[in-house]
Design an enzyme around this catalytic site. Structure first.
Site, PDB file in Angstrom:
ATOM      1  N   HIS A  31       1.377   5.326   6.414  1.00  0.00           N
ATOM      2  CA  HIS A  31       1.151   5.917   5.097  1.00  0.00           C
ATOM      3  C   HIS A  31       1.371   7.427   5.161  1.00  0.00           C
ATOM      4  O   HIS A  31       1.689   7.973   6.213  1.00  0.00           O
ATOM      5  CB  HIS A  31      -0.259   5.573   4.610  1.00  0.00           C
ATOM      6  CG  HIS A  31      -0.500   4.107   4.460  1.00  0.00           C
ATOM      7  ND1 HIS A  31      -1.106   3.338   5.445  1.00  0.00           N
ATOM      8  CD2 HIS A  31      -0.199   3.258   3.452  1.00  0.00           C
ATOM      9  CE1 HIS A  31      -1.175   2.077   5.059  1.00  0.00           C
ATOM     10  NE2 HIS A  31      -0.629   2.001   3.841  1.00  0.00           N
ATOM     11  N   SER A  54       0.810  -1.217   0.000  1.00  0.00           N
ATOM     12  CA  SER A  54       0.000   0.000   0.000  1.00  0.00           C
ATOM     13  C   SER A  54       0.846   1.272   0.000  1.00  0.00           C
ATOM     14  O   SER A  54       0.350   2.344  -0.357  1.00  0.00           O
ATOM     15  CB  SER A  54      -0.940   0.007   1.214  1.00  0.00           C
ATOM     16  OG  SER A  54      -0.205  -0.149   2.412  1.00  0.00           O
ATOM     17  N   ASP A  59      -3.016   6.380  11.684  1.00  0.00           N
ATOM     18  CA  ASP A  59      -2.168   5.858  10.614  1.00  0.00           C
ATOM     19  C   ASP A  59      -0.871   6.656  10.604  1.00  0.00           C
ATOM     20  O   ASP A  59      -0.834   7.815  10.174  1.00  0.00           O
ATOM     21  CB  ASP A  59      -2.884   5.983   9.269  1.00  0.00           C
ATOM     22  CG  ASP A  59      -2.087   5.358   8.123  1.00  0.00           C
ATOM     23  OD1 ASP A  59      -0.931   4.955   8.344  1.00  0.00           O
ATOM     24  OD2 ASP A  59      -2.628   5.303   6.991  1.00  0.00           O
TER      25      ASP A  59
END
Length: 623
Positions: free
Chosen positions: A592, A346, A589
């Site tokens: 990312h 990702s 998060d």
């Protein structure tokens, strides 16, 4: 009486003397009259010759006298002797045929397209055009001065230094031939100039030109000298490097120009792009926050309500050079007719979405940029392809978090058990092996609990390891990937990149145990607070060194470690679940990256690497 006789004799003598003087005066006046008559006749003859037009010249003014024969020159000098006080224009009588000496010229002679003065006769009788032609190509064999800027309105360009060597006078058609040769030579330089720097401004309207069209008869008669001129045209390409060098210094004959992009790329080739610092740049980001509808909600911090904006105002600056700002239009041209594929986890999807937004915002017609299957959300599928129709290129993403295959085997009770086949590459490998550019990554999934423990999970053939250290499993998986690349990817067609590990910044726990980063708004500025270099990246570097295929390594690990401020944290989604609403700080998060943000810098590094590769191809084509 005696006195009277004396006086009579004297008076008589005086009369005789006077008569003699009268006859003498008459003879003198006759001589003068004859002399003046001769002079008048000579002047009339000279005037007749002066105004008698030559068939070889377009102008009657003294062409025949000064260039046809030595007799005319003698007549002119005789005329000047008899009329020393007459006002005369300065004349160039041409070189002495008996002289073999030449005038030394500067090696920094500049050249311009030839133009004609109002006094066409003088220009036609000078040998300077042929001299200038010789000088231009003499300079080509040594050093070339910078090209001059366009000539001002009242400036004559037929002013090259003249030679005193014993060259024959060029008259009529011969001189026109020389002018044409010089004109064609200057024209030959123009393509090189257009590829090196910005085009020159047009010549002012009131500037005359000596390069008008020639008659067909003139073109037919160009033989030996013309053949030499054509043979010398190959030397024009030798100007490229010297002219480029001039432009890189910021000037081109007085006209200010920007530094050459070619020289900028040359500086990148000798620079460590990954050793530097983050600097604030108010011209960033590369695209307006919230302007790209293709960004996944997970990365769209701006629309998710993040209040600060400093995280997308930073640019990566290497110590030894400057990375060019990513020019989306230019990169689309680099990708024209090609396939660019991202393969990995990702974090590579993070980078892929960043590039798609940059290129889409630069496309001339954004309606011709679309996902091939009509998808609008980019999570959950095995692959995605964005088509840039006007450019005939695609930017693709293939999900392969380990680069090797996730597998299933039957358990003791007939249940399915997940394993990771360290000896087989991912299932989508055949779909991207023919792409023109492939960019791989892996790393984050190797930190998850199952892979980190390494119990009954890693498999080779039919053998499942009861326990295997994650670093060894990582080495085995990368070795499988490397062997597949060497065996299946054509390095002549496909450029292979590998992006390094992207640092996480969880504080107080991990991604699934309350780790946080929401309070971070500034990057790390003290190197002592950076994490140690990951052992997995050391394994990666050893594998890359042992490959036959050349792989470009984007080592972004350290430069991302500075950026603890760039993660979505709590701004990872707009609508929270009931559990997330009860304790939003527990679900952050910190792996990312927000978009716009850090992945844009990764793509700028990719852009720089592509420029380097293009430059290397150009250098290889040179003889």
């Amino acid at each position: 009486m005696a006195d009277a006789s004396k006086n009579a004799s004297i008076n008589g003598g005086n009369l005789i003397s006077e008569l003699k003087s009268i006859f003498s005066l008459i003879r003198t006046k006759r001589t003068k009259a004859l002399a003046y008559g001769f002079i008048a006749a000579f002047i009339a003859f000279t005037v007749f010759l002066a105004f008698n037009p030559s068939s070889n010249s377009s102008s009657p003014w003294f062409t025949n006298i000064f260039s046809s024969s030595s007799t005319d020159l003698t007549s002119l000098r005789f005329s000047l002797t008899f009329f020393p006080n007459s006002t005369q224009q300065p004349l160039n009588l041409g070189p002495d045929p008996s002289s073999n000496t030449t005038t030394t010229r500067s090696q920094n002679t500049t050249f311009q397209a030839p133009t004609s003065n109002k006094q066409a006769s003088t220009a036609k009788n000078q040998t300077q055009n042929k001299d200038l032609h010789d000088e231009v190509f003499k300079q080509n064999q040594s050093t070339i001065g910078s090209l001059k800027s366009p000539v001002s309105a009242n400036q004559s360009t037929n002013s090259a230094p003249k030679s005193s060597s014993g060259k024959k006078n060029i008259t009529g058609y011969e001189n026109q031939t020389q002018n044409k040769d010089l004109h064609d030579k200057i024209e030959a330089f123009k393509p090189n100039q257009s590829t090196i720097g910005p085009p020159k401004s047009p010549v002012p309207a009131n500037q005359s030109s000596n390069s008008g069209p020639k008659s067909s008869s003139e073109k037919k008669n160009i033989t030996g000298y013309e053949a030499k001129r054509v043979a010398e045209k190959g030397n024009v390409s030798n100007f490229s490097s010297s002219l480029l060098k001039k432009q890189s210094n910021g000037t081109n004959g007085g006209v200010s120009v920007k530094p050459s992009s070619v020289n900028l790329v040359d500086s990148l080739m000798s620079c460590n792009l990954f050793d530097g610092e983050w600097v604030r740049d108010e011209s960033y980001p590369l695209y307006k926050p919230g302007s790209c509808s293709l960004i996944d909600e997970q990365f769209n911090c701006f629309l998710n309500g993040r209040p600060d904006n400093g995280y997308h105002k930073l640019k990566w600056k290497p110590k030894g050079c400057s990375i060019p700002r990513l020019n989306g239009s230019h990169m689309l041209e680099l990708l024209r007719g090609k396939r660019l594929a991202f393969v990995g986890d990702s974090l590579n999807r993070n980078m892929w979405e960043s590039l798609v937004c940059i290129l889409r915002n630069s496309a001339k017609d954004q309606s011709k940029v679309y996902e091939a299957s009509g998808k609008h959300h980019f999570r959950g599928e095995a692959s995605y392809t964005f088509v840039f129709k006007d450019y005939g290129c695609t930017v693709e993403f293939f999900v392969s978090p380990f680069l090797v295959q996730e597998w299933e085997i039957s358990g003791k009770n007939g249940s399915k058990k997940e394993t990771l086949r360290l000896d087989i590459v991912g299932r989508s490998a055949d779909q991207y092996k023919s792409a023109d550019i492939v960019l791989f990554n892996t790393g984050h999934w190797w930190t998850h609990e199952k892979t980190a423990k390494g119990k009954d999970y890693y498999q080779e053939g039919s053998h499942v390891y009861g326990e295997l250290k994650v670093i060894e499993a990582f080495r085995k998986a990368l070795t499988t990937w490397a062997r597949w690349v060497d065996a299946n990817i054509n390095p002549v067609k496909t450029s292979v990149f590998f992006r390094g590990y992207s640092a996480s910044h969880f504080s107080g726990g991990q991604w699934n145990s309350g780790g946080q980063c929401d309070h971070e708004t500034e990057p790390i500025k003290n190197k002592t607070y950076l994490s140690p270099y990951p052992p997995k990246m050391e394994v990666l570097e050893k594998v890359l060194k042992g490959m036959k295929t050349r792989v470009s390594y984007l080592n972004i690990t350290r430069l991302t470690d500075y950026r603890k401020d760039g993660h979505p944290s709590i701004y990872r989604k707009q609508k929270l679940t009931e559990e997330e609403m009860r304790s939003p700080m527990r679900f952050q998060d910190c792996s990312h990256w927000c978009l716009p943000g850090v992945p844009d810098a990764w793509n700028e590094l990719l852009y720089a690497e592509l420029l380097i590769k293009e430059r290397q191809k150009q250098q290889q084509k040179k003889p």
